[in-house]
Scaffold this motif. Structure first.
Motif, PDB file in Angstrom:
ATOM      1  N   HIS A   1       0.795  -1.227   0.000  1.00 59.75           N
ATOM      2  CA  HIS A   1       0.000   0.000   0.000  1.00 59.75           C
ATOM      3  C   HIS A   1       0.821   1.268   0.000  1.00 59.75           C
ATOM      4  N   ILE A   2       2.092   1.171   0.252  1.00 60.03           N
ATOM      5  CA  ILE A   2       2.886   2.392   0.242  1.00 60.03           C
ATOM      6  C   ILE A   2       3.985   2.310  -0.805  1.00 60.03           C
ATOM      7  N   MET A   3       4.777   1.261  -0.733  1.00 55.96           N
ATOM      8  CA  MET A   3       5.929   1.234  -1.632  1.00 55.96           C
ATOM      9  C   MET A   3       5.507   1.114  -3.083  1.00 55.96           C
ATOM     10  N   GLN A   4       4.431   0.393  -3.342  1.00 54.02           N
ATOM     11  CA  GLN A   4       4.063   0.179  -4.739  1.00 54.02           C
ATOM     12  C   GLN A   4       3.076   1.205  -5.256  1.00 54.02           C
ATOM     13  N   THR A   5       2.862   2.258  -4.521  1.00 51.58           N
ATOM     14  CA  THR A   5       1.975   3.292  -5.025  1.00 51.58           C
ATOM     15  C   THR A   5       2.768   4.569  -5.229  1.00 51.58           C
ATOM     16  N   LYS A   6       2.088   5.516  -5.799  1.00 49.15           N
ATOM     17  CA  LYS A   6       2.759   6.783  -6.052  1.00 49.15           C
ATOM     18  C   LYS A   6       2.883   7.615  -4.785  1.00 49.15           C
ATOM     19  N   GLU A   7       2.207   7.162  -3.729  1.00 51.40           N
ATOM     20  CA  GLU A   7       2.236   7.972  -2.518  1.00 51.40           C
ATOM     21  C   GLU A   7       3.552   7.863  -1.778  1.00 51.40           C
TER      22      GLU A   7
ATOM     23  N   CYS B   1       3.965  11.269   2.191  1.00 49.95           N
ATOM     24  CA  CYS B   1       3.641  11.488   3.592  1.00 49.95           C
ATOM     25  C   CYS B   1       4.347  10.416   4.417  1.00 49.95           C
ATOM     26  N   PRO B   2       5.130  10.815   5.391  1.00 48.66           N
ATOM     27  CA  PRO B   2       5.925   9.824   6.125  1.00 48.66           C
ATOM     28  C   PRO B   2       5.121   9.007   7.115  1.00 48.66           C
ATOM     29  N   VAL B   3       3.898   9.383   7.343  1.00 44.51           N
ATOM     30  CA  VAL B   3       3.088   8.628   8.298  1.00 44.51           C
ATOM     31  C   VAL B   3       1.853   8.150   7.565  1.00 44.51           C
ATOM     32  N   ARG B   4       1.586   6.861   7.586  1.00 46.69           N
ATOM     33  CA  ARG B   4       0.403   6.348   6.923  1.00 46.69           C
ATOM     34  C   ARG B   4      -0.266   5.344   7.831  1.00 46.69           C
TER      35      ARG B   4
ATOM     36  N   SER C   1      -0.160   2.044  12.220  1.00 48.66           N
ATOM     37  CA  SER C   1       0.448   3.223  11.628  1.00 48.66           C
ATOM     38  C   SER C   1       1.854   2.858  11.196  1.00 48.66           C
ATOM     39  N   PHE C   2       2.230   3.394  10.052  1.00 46.78           N
ATOM     40  CA  PHE C   2       3.575   3.167   9.551  1.00 46.78           C
ATOM     41  C   PHE C   2       4.282   4.505   9.496  1.00 46.78           C
ATOM     42  N   PHE C   3       5.451   4.562  10.138  1.00 47.51           N
ATOM     43  CA  PHE C   3       6.301   5.756  10.016  1.00 47.51           C
ATOM     44  C   PHE C   3       7.496   5.309   9.208  1.00 47.51           C
ATOM     45  N   TYR C   4       7.788   6.008   8.145  1.00 47.80           N
ATOM     46  CA  TYR C   4       8.937   5.537   7.373  1.00 47.80           C
ATOM     47  C   TYR C   4       9.798   6.686   6.913  1.00 47.80           C
ATOM     48  N   MET C   5      10.998   6.310   6.601  1.00 52.84           N
ATOM     49  CA  MET C   5      12.023   7.284   6.302  1.00 52.84           C
ATOM     50  C   MET C   5      12.978   6.601   5.352  1.00 52.84           C
ATOM     51  N   ARG C   6      13.435   7.325   4.378  1.00 55.10           N
ATOM     52  CA  ARG C   6      14.397   6.698   3.487  1.00 55.10           C
ATOM     53  C   ARG C   6      15.772   7.240   3.810  1.00 55.10           C
ATOM     54  N   ILE C   7      16.721   6.345   4.034  1.00 48.04           N
ATOM     55  CA  ILE C   7      18.093   6.753   4.284  1.00 48.04           C
ATOM     56  C   ILE C   7      18.950   6.017   3.272  1.00 48.04           C
ATOM     57  N   SER C   8      19.603   6.776   2.419  1.00 49.58           N
ATOM     58  CA  SER C   8      20.288   6.268   1.222  1.00 49.58           C
ATOM     59  C   SER C   8      19.401   5.227   0.541  1.00 49.58           C
ATOM     60  N   ASN C   9      19.787   3.968   0.465  1.00 48.98           N
ATOM     61  CA  ASN C   9      18.920   3.031  -0.255  1.00 48.98           C
ATOM     62  C   ASN C   9      18.197   2.077   0.693  1.00 48.98           C
ATOM     63  N   VAL C  10      17.900   2.568   1.865  1.00 45.67           N
ATOM     64  CA  VAL C  10      17.217   1.741   2.852  1.00 45.67           C
ATOM     65  C   VAL C  10      15.983   2.495   3.352  1.00 45.67           C
ATOM     66  N   TYR C  11      14.883   1.758   3.444  1.00 41.15           N
ATOM     67  CA  TYR C  11      13.720   2.338   4.111  1.00 41.15           C
ATOM     68  C   TYR C  11      13.702   1.834   5.541  1.00 41.15           C
TER      69      TYR C  11
ATOM     70  N   ASN D   1       3.966   8.202  19.983  1.00 40.65           N
ATOM     71  CA  ASN D   1       4.507   9.542  19.802  1.00 40.65           C
ATOM     72  C   ASN D   1       5.320   9.551  18.518  1.00 40.65           C
ATOM     73  N   VAL D   2       4.788  10.212  17.499  1.00 35.98           N
ATOM     74  CA  VAL D   2       5.399  10.166  16.178  1.00 35.98           C
ATOM     75  C   VAL D   2       6.760  10.836  16.186  1.00 35.98           C
ATOM     76  N   ALA D   3       6.836  11.990  16.848  1.00 33.57           N
ATOM     77  CA  ALA D   3       8.103  12.715  16.861  1.00 33.57           C
ATOM     78  C   ALA D   3       9.170  11.881  17.537  1.00 33.57           C
ATOM     79  N   CYS D   4       8.770  11.216  18.620  1.00 30.16           N
ATOM     80  CA  CYS D   4       9.711  10.369  19.340  1.00 30.16           C
ATOM     81  C   CYS D   4      10.212   9.244  18.440  1.00 30.16           C
ATOM     82  N   ALA D   5       9.280   8.673  17.663  1.00 31.88           N
ATOM     83  CA  ALA D   5       9.664   7.577  16.787  1.00 31.88           C
ATOM     84  C   ALA D   5      10.669   8.047  15.740  1.00 31.88           C
TER      85      ALA D   5
END
Lengths: 1022, 438
Positions: free
Chosen positions: B38-44, B48-51, B57-67, B77-81
């Motif tokens: 639902h996230i990686m294979q869509t255009k979204e 938005c980093p939170v879905r 809930s999924f919080f994700y971040m891309r760092i170089s070639n790693v999610y 707590n999203v900020a904490c995460a």
């Protein structure tokens, strides 16, 4: 493959395949596209090799799903390349990237044509494939002759001819004109003599399309088709490569039989016999085997053969053989075959005579109703529904009822609807019907739509002897512990109306009935409470002698609901409470509901509607619509009581006494009019929408059922003349009992009157058709155009329009087509010549058939007297000599007209103007008088000047004196009568309004100045 | 303390799980499939980093070639995460020698599992400081007690470290040469309209330090910021020096900074951790010195040609120079041919990002190189869509220049032993999102 040696392309593709993720792929593609753009833009131009390579890359990128919006020019230009590799990529990419609407394709037409007429077979094939894939209208126009030539040419190889046939098929779909050339049918017949099965299969595809469009032209192909079938069935001269699991080309067989189904019948006895032999062979030779592929192929042939047998109305023996075969199928374990068997058996039902044979399999079909596969259950249900008739209705409906409790939830609604319809259609006696429906409601209350219980109520109301039985029955159901709300609704209604009929039975005293009903009150929703309240009021009314205890109980309930939040309940509570206190008056107001007019069951309508939705335009379906169905059996309903219809009732329509016959003074005229109109059959406008009992639930339902409003209108109309008769609620039953199954939309009479004044508008409309009219009048000639518009997605068939012109009009109606295609409009011009002055009206006898409904209406055409008038201003110096020269009857007639609809002078002037009578102001010194002039055109009188003088009395607007003069005695008389008619009764309601016209009197009264006692008195007396 | 994560996943760009750790059992092991679907294979992806998908809930971040994906099922707590992820990644980087990518993860599975166990407990973040963690989670593994060579380091007492008064610094450090390195790194964000007016401009800066100091030194840092200067002049009862003072917004400090002293004296004094750390972060919105001005003129000549002229002016001192300047000038998608004339650097067309890319390796101050390019477009089937001109983007680094004008006034080091220290101060300004509409 042409890609040999294109290193750049294979490197690119392997790059793409090596991409780790989508983003990398996108980047690689963007880079490549940039490169391709750069190359295409290069001024130096590309070598054919490079061009080919980049176009392949573009195609590859396009097929990966990326947008490629450039380079089409390069692709199209490759088509004209001399070598095969370039040409091939040009054709392939063009047909992938472009569609028929692209402008670029125009550039290619000429090149494609050169390839088609060229000598190179490969190029011909490429070109034909491309045209077949994307060729549009323009291609069809410019290439069709060449493709035809290829198809017919004997020198071409079969490969090319196959492609040519399919290409022509595509062009034909885009533009049917491509084969509308002289002698094409003969050429088509020649083509069917082809020995090569491949070409023959392709040609047969073409033939199926052609025949479905217009079978008349291709009669000559019919014997050839039969011959082909014979050849295939006898397995003569079939090359090995065209047999599939030992079956000679099943595709060609299926196509041929499909083509045959488009011909209405086969007349030639020899051909017919041959075909039947072939069919017999197919029917005999098919059996269920183990191999799935073989099964599929042989069954495809078999089912097409079955369809053809049905289509041809074969002998009973053959039919029974078919049914026996199907019976074998539905007993097979394999679900696919069972499904097909059931489905085809349902189709067989359309053919008469076989029902008896199908009935033998009833037990097997009922077993299929319990199949684990839902689609088979549905088919079985359809089949049971279709095969039901009076003899087996009881068994089937009971079986359905039994099955209902175990059936799937998704099926229950359909099941209950079908059970209800069958019970209604084939009920051996009405009490059985009531039993079935009550059982249905009891078992599947959630799935019972309102229509179903409305229908029971309608039946019970219309049948006196059924009422006590129904009341007793519902009471039994109510006594059960858990009762569905729909059951409460039916019971409340029936017990409210008829519980007094049970009063003598034990446990059925009003009090007890009330107690049973009231027990349910807390459990029901707000829609049911109003029905319960009505029932209480009626029970209370029927309680003789009055029971104080019951009364106080019921009053308390009304009191309680007077403050209910639901407006409907509150209003009923308040009204019933007030009415109850009136005592005896309650009797009149809460009298038993009158009989319902017989209407087509909305259930059946609903079922038909849902069938029409999914209609597929197969040959069988088309035929089914042409055939008068035996499915629709109207319950033979004895007239509800003696007073129902004083006028003899025709089978489909009724003569309605026009409501304008009201004025006593003019009885003679109006009788004359009604005699003229006597032949007219008017379709009743009073029930514009048959919503069954829908209005029963309305707040006023009890006080005024639909019939009552109708008759009060009649009374109001007659009140114009004679003062109001005592309105007797139950004595008069509406005259216009409706038997026609199709209700017109809008009032036909009003539409006619509106059209008398206008030149274009809608003449008639019902749910299926709309007839519009547009007229042009020039002197004594008129040209009308009838617009027949089919509003449906199914064609209207057996359309017939017959003119019944009066003696004074010469009318010529152009040919009306027999069928109106779906959603199409047909124009029929109609020429009118006026011979003599007369007020008679022309009538159009119009009939059509929709599905199984035969509709016939007789419509008055607005070719009336005033259409042949031409207003002409006459100056004073001409007027008076003319006026004086025409002296005395019969050229000059004078009459005092009474009972005129009172209207102010300017309004009357407007009215006359709208009849094309020109008002000439200032000619008459008296301001209360009107003088008008006009010219009348007819073949006998030519242009004839008519002069009119109307003297009105300011004290009494309901009477006036009219003097008419013209050079022709008939004209003078006719015109006088015409104007008189218009002054007395004028259509008042807006023409489009679907509601019945309010009676003129109702509008007329307020126009009498209230301070004028004389006028007031005159208004009352006249 | 709120829950930060129920599970953490490290995925590569294809969506394969590289490594994962479930901290709580309220999420299923297959949740990552939902993320992939639902996230990686869509255009979204990336919008938005939170879905939220289903109850998770999924919080994700891309760092170089790693999610890096954090999954929670409760109210977290999203900020904490996100802070946890950022800190964890910097911790991993410090362990892996600066790189954090798919290969680094693949090469350090065991270590990562060990670290993941340590840095979060039942969804609650724990100590993420690499200095502390390195004490007892060593890359080499625990040394055998029977080894002949005695440990040269005392056996660390982690408990004492974490709970002590100066939890972030080990006692008994000795360096031969006592050195302090201080870097002020600023990044400039700019959005300028085509008319040259500034629509949005701010600077985010941070002060990075690297300390190689013996013992327990106490450091004091003086900047030319407004509050500090005022306080100082107040205390010393002498008028504030004339000169530029900087107003810092949103200042955040490393935990080592003594906040009570900052509140009372407005000076930044601290006992630094050993090695590298980020001392403070700040933001400036007023009085930003823009290092570059860009003057673009882009003309569309008919349907298939464009003329692009861009002049870039460096407005910092003539002696300074910028490094790695890249100017990206967007062009329409159907660009086919390009030709350039540049007064310095190199330019080319990059089809993958639809930009003309102009690179200047070394860009002296007070100069104005220009680029003029001719762009030919290919005609397309679709009727010409109006091209929404995206803004021109710039990348650069200007050493010894601060866009805010911030300067270090002093950096004092006290230690009871009273050794001499060498202080090194560097300034650098980078481009954040430096955009100019054309």
């Amino acid at each position: 493959m042409a890609m040999h040696g294109m290193r750049g392309l294979s490197v690119f593709i392997s790059d793409i395949r090596n991409c780790q993720n989508k983003e990398q792929e996108r980047q690689r593609i963007d880079k490549e596209l940039g490169n391709v753009r750069n190359r295409f833009k290069n001024e130096k131009g590309l070598s054919p090799y490079e061009k080919k390579k980049y176009v392949w890359k573009m195609l590859y990128i396009y097929m990966l799903g990326y947008d490629v919006d450039f380079g089409h020019m390069e692709a199209v230009s490759l088509i004209s390349a001399p070598k095969y590799p370039e040409k091939q990529v040009g054709y392939i990419v063009t047909s992938c990237l472009l569609n028929e609407n692209h402008d670029f394709l125009r550039l290619a037409i000429n090149t494609v044509r050169n390839d088609i007429i060229g000598r190179n077979e490969t190029f011909q094939c490429l070109a034909l494939t491309m045209v077949g894939n994307i060729g549009g209208r323009e291609f069809a126009e410019s290439l069709a002759p060449d493709v035809q030539k290829l198809l017919l040419s004997s020198s071409c190889r079969p490969l090319v001819r196959k492609k040519a046939a399919l290409c022509l098929l595509r062009l034909f779909r885009k533009n049917p004109d491509v084969v509308n050339v002289d002698g094409w049918a003969d050429r088509m017949a020649q083509l069917l003599d082809e020995r090569d099965l491949g070409v023959l299969t392709s040609s047969m595809s073409l033939l199926v399309a052609l025949v479905s469009n217009n079978h008349e032209a291709y009669w000559s192909c019919l014997p050839k088709c039969v011959k082909t079938m014979e050849r295939l069935a006898r397995n003569q001269d079939i090359p090995q490569e065209y047999t599939y699991y030992g079956i000679p080309s099943p595709w060609l067989q299926v196509k041929t039989m499909r083509a045959l189904q488009y011909f209405p019948t086969i007349e030639d006895p020899y051909t017919r016999r041959t075909l039947f032999e072939v069919l017999q062979r197919i029917l005999m030779g098919t059996d269920v085997v183990k191999n799935v592929n073989k099964n599929n192929a042989s069954h495809a042939v078999l089912f097409e053969a079955l369809a053809l047998v049905m289509h041809l109305d074969a002998e009973k023996e053959m039919m029974s053989q078919c049914v026996a075969l199907l019976g074998k199928f539905i007993a097979v374990r394999e679900p696919n075959i069972r499904y097909l068997g059931l489905e085809n058996m349902t189709r067989m039902l359309m053919v008469t005579d076989v029902q008896e044979i199908i009935k033998r399999h009833q037990a097997q079909i009922i077993t299929s109703l319990k199949d684990p596969d839902i689609s088979i259950r549905r088919r079985a249900l359809d089949l049971l529904y279709g095969m039901c008739d009076v003899t087996n209705a009881k068994d089937i409906v009971e079986e359905l009822l039994q099955y209902l409790s175990s059936a799937d939830f998704t099926m229950r609604e359909e099941l209950s609807l079908k059970a209800a319809i069958l019970a209604e259609k084939f009920a051996p006696d009405l009490s059985w019907y009531v039993d079935v429906i009550l059982q249905l409601i009891d078992k599947a209350g959630d799935f019972i739509s309102d229509d179903i219980w409305f229908r029971v109520v309608q039946f019970v109301t219309n049948n006196d002897d059924l009422q006590p039985y129904a009341a007793a029955k519902v009471k039994e159901y109510l006594e059960k512990p858990a009762v569905h709300e729909t059951m409460v609704k039916v019971s409340a209604y029936i017990l409210g109306e008829y519980s007094h009929l049970l009063a003598r039975r034990p446990g059925c005293s009003p009090k007890e009935i009330f107690a049973i009903l009231h027990e349910k009150l807390p459990t029901v929703s707000t829609t049911t409470i109003p029905i319960l309240l009505s029932a209480y009021a009626k029970i209370l009314m029927h309680t003789q002698p009055p029971d104080q205890e019951l009364q106080s109980q019921i009053w308390a309930i009304f009191n309680k609901y007077e403050s209910c939040i639901d407006a409907e309940i509150q209003q009923r509570a308040v009204e019933y409470f007030a009415l109850c206190q009136k005592g005896a008056a309650l009797m009149d107001i809460l009298a038993e509901m009158p009989k319902f007019p017989e209407r087509k069951s909305s259930l059946i309508k609903r079922a038909e509607y849902s069938e029409a939705d999914t209609a597929e335009q197969s040959a069988i379906k088309l035929r089914a619509q042409q055939q008068p169905s035996n499915a629709l059996v109207v319950t033979d309903q004895p007239p509800a009581n003696g007073a129902t219809s004083p006028v003899p009732v025709g089978p489909l329509s009724l003569v309605m006494v026009p409501s304008m016959i009201t004025t006593e003074d003019h009885t003679s005229t109006d009788q004359a009019l009604s005699q003229q109109n006597g032949s007219l059959t008017k379709v009743d406008p009073q029930h514009p929408s048959a919503d069954l009992l829908g209005d029963l639930l309305g707040p006023l339902a009890i006080e005024g059922p639909p019939g009552a409003t109708v008759q009060s209108e009649h009374n109001a109309v007659s009140g114009l003349e004679g003062g109001p008769d005592a309105v007797d609620g139950s004595a008069i039953v509406p005259v216009e009992e409706q038997r026609n199954t199709v209700q017109p939309i809008g009032n036909i009479a009003e539409r006619f009157h509106a059209l008398c004044l206008k030149d274009s508008g809608v003449l008639y409309e019902d749910p299926y058709i709309q007839i519009g009219i547009k007229a042009e009048w020039r002197a004594h000639h008129g040209r009308l155009v009838l617009f027949l518009g089919n509003k449906n997605t199914a064609p209207l068939v057996s359309v017939q329009a017959l003119m019944l012109p009066p003696a004074h009009l010469k009318m010529e109606l152009s040919l009306v087509p027999d069928t109106i295609p779906p959603r199409a409009q047909v124009q029929c011009p109609l020429e009118v010549v006026n011979l003599r002055p007369s007020r008679d009206v022309a009538v159009l006898d119009f009939s059509y058939k929709f599905g199984t409904n035969m509709v016939n209406v007789k419509l008055r055409l607005p070719a009336v007297l005033n259409k042949f008038l031409q207003p002409i201003p006459v100056p004073a110096e001409e007027f008076f000599p003319q006026w004086r020269s025409l002296s005395g009857p019969p050229l000059k007639l004078q009459e005092v007209v009474r009972g005129v609809r009172p209207m102010p002078l300017p309004e009357m002037a407007n009215l006359l103007n709208s009849f094309r009578l020109m008002i000439c102001p200032g000619l008459d010194p008296n301001p209360n008088n009107l003088v008008a002039s006009t010219t009348f055109y007819s073949e006998s009188t030519h242009a004839m000047l008519c002069l009119i003088r109307i003297e009105t009395d300011p004290a009494d607007r309901t009477q006036l004196r009219m003097t008419l003069a013209s050079g022709d005695p008939t004209l003078t008389f006719e015109l006088k009568e015409f104007i008189k008619e218009q002054l007395i009764t004028i259509p008042t309601a807006p023409p489009q309004s679907p509601a019945p016209a309010p009676p003129p009197a109702a509008q007329a009264t307020p126009q009498i100045p209230p301070n004028d006692p004389a006028a007031l008195l005159a208004g009352l007396l006249s | 303390m709120p829950v930060a994560a129920s599970a953490i996943y490290f995925l590569n760009l294809r969506g394969d799980v590289l490594i994962n750790r479930l901290y709580r059992d309220d999420v299923g092991g297959n949740m990552v499939d939902a993320f992939r679907m639902h996230i990686m294979q869509t255009k979204e992806l990336g919008t938005c980093p939170v879905r939220q998908i289903g109850g998770c809930s999924f919080f994700y971040m891309r760092i170089s070639n790693v999610y890096v994906v954090i999954v929670v099922s409760s109210n977290a707590n999203v900020a904490c995460a996100f802070k946890f992820v950022v800190e964890a990644v910097s911790m991993f980087k410090s362990y892996f020698g600066g790189a954090f990518d798919e290969d680094a993860i693949r090469n350090n599975f065991v270590l990562i599992y060990e670290l993941l166990d340590e840095i979060m407990d039942f969804g609650y973040p724990q100590n993420l400081s690499p200095e502390i963690l390195k004490l007892y989670i060593t890359q080499e593994g625990v040394r055998s007690p029977f080894s002949s060579k005695a440990s040269d380091k005392p056996i660390p007492n982690a408990t004492l470290q974490v709970t002590g008064a100066v939890g972030w610094r080990r006692e008994g450090l000795v360096y031969k040469k006592n050195e302090v390195f201080l870097d002020i790194v600023e990044s400039v964000n700019l959005l300028m309209s085509s008319k040259g007016s500034v629509l949005r401009c701010d600077v985010t800066g941070k002060i990075l330090m690297k300390c190689f100091l013996s013992g327990m030194p106490d450091l004091k840092l003086g900047l030319n910021d407004k509050i500090g200067l005022e306080k100082e002049s107040q205390m010393k009862s002498r008028p504030a020096k004339s000169g530029k003072t900087i107003e810092l917004d949103d200042v955040t400090f490393h935990q080592c900074v003594n906040l009570t002293r900052f509140n009372s004296e407005k000076t930044v004094s601290f006992v630094p951790p050993d090695g590298e750390f980020e001392l403070m972060k700040y933001r400036i919105t007023e009085g930003v010195n823009l290092p570059f001005r860009v003057l673009p003129t882009i003309k569309e000549l008919g349907r298939t040609r464009m003329e692009v002229n861009v002049k870039v002016k460096s407005v910092f001192g003539a002696k300074m120079f910028a490094l790695g300047v890249v100017v990206k000038i967007p062009v329409p998608k159907q660009t086919a041919k390009t030709s350039f004339q540049v007064t310095s650097g190199r330019a080319k067309y990059n089809a993958a990002i639809d930009c003309l890319v102009w690179k200047i390796r070394k860009f002296p101050g007070q100069t104005e190189p220009t680029l003029s390019a001719e762009v030919e477009l290919i005609s397309t089937m679709a009727e010409k869509k109006s091209w929404t001109k995206p803004p021109i983007q710039m990348e650069f680094q200007v050493p010894m220049f601060t866009a805010s004008g911030l300067r270090v006034r002093f950096l004092k080091v006290w230690e009871k032993r009273g050794y001499n220290t060498v202080e090194w101060v560097r300034y650098i300004t980078k481009a954040g999102s430096y955009e100019i509409r054309s």
